[in-house]
Design a protein around this motif. Structure first.
Motif, PDB file in Angstrom:
ATOM      1  N   ASN A  87      -6.382  -7.031   2.130  1.00  0.00           N
ATOM      2  CA  ASN A  87      -6.125  -5.758   1.459  1.00  0.00           C
ATOM      3  C   ASN A  87      -6.429  -5.762  -0.038  1.00  0.00           C
ATOM      4  O   ASN A  87      -6.146  -4.775  -0.734  1.00  0.00           O
ATOM      5  N   LEU A 125       0.808  -1.223   0.000  1.00  0.00           N
ATOM      6  CA  LEU A 125       0.000   0.000   0.000  1.00  0.00           C
ATOM      7  C   LEU A 125       0.842   1.275   0.000  1.00  0.00           C
ATOM      8  O   LEU A 125       0.563   2.197  -0.781  1.00  0.00           O
ATOM      9  N   ASN A 127      -8.304  -2.745  -1.152  1.00  0.00           N
ATOM     10  CA  ASN A 127      -7.450  -1.554  -1.066  1.00  0.00           C
ATOM     11  C   ASN A 127      -6.485  -1.492  -2.245  1.00  0.00           C
ATOM     12  O   ASN A 127      -6.243  -0.417  -2.812  1.00  0.00           O
ATOM     13  N   TYR A 128      -5.939  -2.648  -2.630  1.00  0.00           N
ATOM     14  CA  TYR A 128      -5.083  -2.684  -3.820  1.00  0.00           C
ATOM     15  C   TYR A 128      -5.889  -2.327  -5.070  1.00  0.00           C
ATOM     16  O   TYR A 128      -5.423  -1.579  -5.930  1.00  0.00           O
ATOM     17  N   ASP A 161       0.650   4.004  -2.990  1.00  0.00           N
ATOM     18  CA  ASP A 161       0.299   5.392  -2.659  1.00  0.00           C
ATOM     19  C   ASP A 161       1.380   6.366  -3.123  1.00  0.00           C
ATOM     20  O   ASP A 161       1.078   7.466  -3.607  1.00  0.00           O
ATOM     21  N   GLU A 208      -8.537  -0.440  -5.465  1.00  0.00           N
ATOM     22  CA  GLU A 208      -8.844   0.988  -5.587  1.00  0.00           C
ATOM     23  C   GLU A 208      -7.647   1.760  -6.147  1.00  0.00           C
ATOM     24  O   GLU A 208      -7.809   2.677  -6.959  1.00  0.00           O
ATOM     25  N   ARG A 209      -6.466   1.388  -5.745  1.00  0.00           N
ATOM     26  CA  ARG A 209      -5.266   2.079  -6.231  1.00  0.00           C
ATOM     27  C   ARG A 209      -4.898   1.639  -7.644  1.00  0.00           C
ATOM     28  O   ARG A 209      -4.522   2.467  -8.486  1.00  0.00           O
TER      29      ARG A 209
END
Length: 228
Positions: free
Chosen positions: A150, A123, A153-154, A127, A156-157
């Motif tokens: 995660n 992350l 979360n991965y 970011d 979305e990025r």
């Protein structure tokens, strides 16, 4: 580990041993590059899933890729062998020691120069990439096989880092078939992954940014093509 769990993890979801071997021996092993055969003895991406991944890399003309979760490097080596000579892979993993198990084979295959290995949680690296607007939409392909909690979360990025028309592949999205098992039949160590995987699958299915295919190959892979 219980015997039934071992079978789930080693055979994938195709529970007929004979049919699994037929697919591997007829269509996968004859085309599997020798360096990948050397790495396949360790826990790694299923070779039939790897074969599909190689085709996806070719279909999107992938040249610049991200790998989140490397382990001993089977999928990493597969990607390095598939992309062009001037292609590059950003490979992120918290454990360099496991990466170095496969590194001699990667070097022997002559593709180590394509790989930028970063020992880190993923992350913060993703970011940091997004702090530079030039990185948005600059990657062609991503493969994720890391901590299941995660994955979203991965995602979305990666939806910002991957180009429109690029592909993200998530591994283990059927979690040895436990996504449909009653909790009482799921080994305790697999329960957190089951919960995270079920949540991820629902979120991906509802994500309008991607064209999606959830394939029952290996331990389940989900292929997401970015639409916008």
């Amino acid at each position: 580990m219980e015997q039934n769990t071992k079978k789930l993890l080693t055979k994938g979801l195709l529970q007929s041993e004979d049919l699994c071997q037929y697919i591997l021996e007829t269509s996968v092993y004859p085309r599997e590059p020798e360096p990948l055969k050397e790495l396949s003895a360790t826990m790694a991406t299923a070779p039939d899933a790897g074969q599909l991944m190689a085709m996806l890399l070719k279909l999107v003309n992938a040249k610049k890729t991200i790998e989140v979760g490397v382990f001993t490097g089977y999928s990493l080596l597969l990607t390095a062998l598939t992309i062009p000579e001037d292609g590059k892979i950003m490979a992120i993993d918290v454990n360099r020691e496991t990466f170095e198990i496969g590194l001699p084979i990667i070097k022997k295959a002559g593709v180590a120069e394509k790989i930028d290995f970063i020992e880190s949680e993923a992350l913060p690296v993703l970011d940091q990439l997004l702090q530079n607007p030039d990185n948005e939409g600059s990657f062609d392909f991503a493969f994720v096989d890391a901590d299941k909690i995660n994955y979203w979360n991965y995602h979305e990025r990666l939806m910002k880092l991957i180009k429109v028309g690029g592909v993200v592949v998530y591994d283990n999205t059927l979690w040895a078939g436990t996504v449909v098992m009653p909790d009482r039949l799921v080994p305790e160590f697999m329960k957190p992954g089951k919960k995270s995987t079920i949540e991820l699958n629902k979120l991906l299915a509802a994500d309008p940014r991607v064209q999606l295919s959830h394939a029952s190959i290996g331990d389940g892979i989900t292929i997401c093509m970015r639409l916008y």
